[in-house]
Design an enzyme around this catalytic site. Structure first.
Site, PDB file in Angstrom:
ATOM      1  N   ASP A  42     -13.833   2.881   1.122  1.00 49.58           N
ATOM      2  CA  ASP A  42     -13.204   1.668   1.707  1.00 49.58           C
ATOM      3  C   ASP A  42     -12.334   2.087   2.893  1.00 49.58           C
ATOM      4  O   ASP A  42     -12.170   3.452   3.048  1.00 49.58           O
ATOM      5  CB  ASP A  42     -12.398   0.912   0.575  1.00 49.58           C
ATOM      6  N   GLU A  74     -11.563  -6.509  -5.667  1.00 49.89           N
ATOM      7  CA  GLU A  74     -10.730  -7.160  -6.288  1.00 49.89           C
ATOM      8  C   GLU A  74     -11.330  -8.193  -7.513  1.00 49.89           C
ATOM      9  O   GLU A  74     -12.408  -8.707  -7.389  1.00 49.89           O
ATOM     10  CB  GLU A  74      -9.824  -7.950  -5.283  1.00 49.89           C
ATOM     11  N   HIS A 119      -9.470  -2.974  -9.995  1.00 46.61           N
ATOM     12  CA  HIS A 119     -10.395  -3.013  -8.946  1.00 46.61           C
ATOM     13  C   HIS A 119     -10.982  -1.433  -8.809  1.00 46.61           C
ATOM     14  O   HIS A 119     -10.266  -0.354  -8.922  1.00 46.61           O
ATOM     15  CB  HIS A 119      -9.805  -3.329  -7.557  1.00 46.61           C
ATOM     16  N   ASN A 130      -5.311  -3.496 -11.323  1.00 47.35           N
ATOM     17  CA  ASN A 130      -5.795  -4.729 -11.934  1.00 47.35           C
ATOM     18  C   ASN A 130      -7.565  -4.494 -12.075  1.00 47.35           C
ATOM     19  O   ASN A 130      -7.977  -5.289 -12.392  1.00 47.35           O
ATOM     20  CB  ASN A 130      -5.641  -5.782 -10.775  1.00 47.35           C
TER      21      ASN A 130
HETATM   22  C1  GLP Z   1      -6.526   1.842  -3.588  1.00 45.41           C
HETATM   23  C2  GLP Z   1      -7.955   2.164  -3.367  1.00 45.41           C
HETATM   24  C3  GLP Z   1      -8.659   2.634  -4.351  1.00 45.41           C
HETATM   25  C4  GLP Z   1      -7.945   3.570  -5.502  1.00 45.41           C
HETATM   26  C5  GLP Z   1      -6.700   2.974  -5.957  1.00 45.41           C
HETATM   27  C6  GLP Z   1      -5.923   3.411  -6.888  1.00 45.41           C
HETATM   28  O1  GLP Z   1      -6.323   0.515  -3.904  1.00 45.41           O
HETATM   29  N1  GLP Z   1      -8.569   1.337  -2.545  1.00 45.41           N
HETATM   30  O2  GLP Z   1      -9.918   3.043  -4.097  1.00 45.41           O
HETATM   31  O3  GLP Z   1      -8.760   3.708  -6.745  1.00 45.41           O
HETATM   32  O4  GLP Z   1      -5.987   2.512  -4.904  1.00 45.41           O
HETATM   33  O5  GLP Z   1      -5.172   4.303  -6.365  1.00 45.41           O
HETATM   34  P1  GLP Z   1      -4.271   5.218  -6.957  1.00 45.41           P
HETATM   35  O6  GLP Z   1      -5.106   6.459  -7.516  1.00 45.41           O
HETATM   36  O7  GLP Z   1      -3.078   5.678  -6.171  1.00 45.41           O
HETATM   37  O8  GLP Z   1      -3.540   4.623  -8.013  1.00 45.41           O
END
Ligand code: GLP
Length: 244
Positions: free
Chosen positions: A67, A143, A138, A136
């Site tokens: 992404d 989402e 995702h 959440n």
């Molecule tokens: C972002 C990314 C996700 C990632 C998520 C969790 O929203 N788009 O790909 O898995 O954050 O991030 P973290 O590992 O910092 O909790």
């Protein structure tokens, strides 16, 4: 599904990096599906260290990221391109033209989604896909919603994601409201998936993802259906669940 119980963040990062290490050694031209976020930073640190010690060669490796924020230039230090460049790509001998993320500045968003889908299809399958999980549920930026969206698309980020990711921006209002993300089918078509989860704040959502109903309201729950899913999670993330 295989669950590897790690002691802590460092242990999780080392174990998950070993899975990528093995993949690259066995198939030097592997296509790696990559993710951003704090959960996977330690893994990149380990992979960069393996390159620096001469144990790993990225010269044939190709990468495709999950992404990217819409509206951010790759030089913006909050963009995922910048994250990947600074945490991995600039530290190993990967060819820049072999690294791929959606272009956050694309003028035609629909055309950019189509370009990214064709790119993924052209690889004939991601060999190993790295994932973290949002609070959440995702994955990528898929989402919670009414249906699983199959291919790369533009999403409106939820308030909870904007708030969670605001910690990395100077101000919450700077967090982009939209992002490009691979769709659920793009992700599920990877040959192997490695999900990294750390910390007690992820324990509840991890339990839902792994053992709850498979529903687009918890996008990560679809991973239960993947034939080769490895979850590398630390004690805190697995804590509280008597199922794991
Ligand atoms: C972002 C990314 C996700 C990632 C998520 C969790 O929203 N788009 O790909 O898995 O954050 O991030 P973290 O590992 O910092 O909790």
């Amino acid at each position: 599904m295989r669950i590897i119980r790690a002691r802590d963040y460092e242990d999780m990062s080392r174990i998950a990096a070993n899975l990528f290490f093995a993949q690259i050694v066995v198939k030097p031209g592997s296509v790696l599906g990559l993710a951003t976020g704090s959960s996977v930073l330690g893994l990149y640190e380990n992979l960069a260290a393996s390159y620096e010690s001469g144990d790993l060669d990225f010269s044939e490796v190709k990468t495709v990221n999950l992404d990217e924020y819409a509206g951010l230039d790759g030089k913006n230090d909050q963009s995922y391109r910048y994250y990947m460049d600074s945490n991995l790509f600039s530290r190993v001998n990967i060819k820049r033209e072999n690294t791929h993320l959606p272009n956050g500045l694309a003028e035609d968003m629909a055309a950019e989604c189509a370009r990214y889908n064709s790119l993924i299809e052209g690889f004939c399958g991601v060999d190993i896909q790295l994932l973290g999980i949002g609070h959440n549920g995702h994955i990528g930026f898929n989402e919670p919603g009414d249906c699983f969206i199959k291919e790369t698309h533009v999403v409106d980020l939820t308030e909870s994601t904007i708030k969670a990711n605001a910690r990395l921006f100077a101000d919450e209002k700077d967090v982009p409201r939209q992002a490009y993300t691979m769709g659920i089918q793009n992700i599920m078509q990877a040959k192997k998936i490695v999900l990294c989860v750390s910390g007690s704040q992820k324990a509840e959502i991890l339990r839902e993802v792994l053992y709850g109903d498979v529903t687009p309201q918890v996008p990560g729950s679809v991973l239960q259906l993947h034939p080769d899913l490895t979850v590398v999670a630390d004690e805190e993330a697995l804590g509280g669940s008597d199922r794991v």
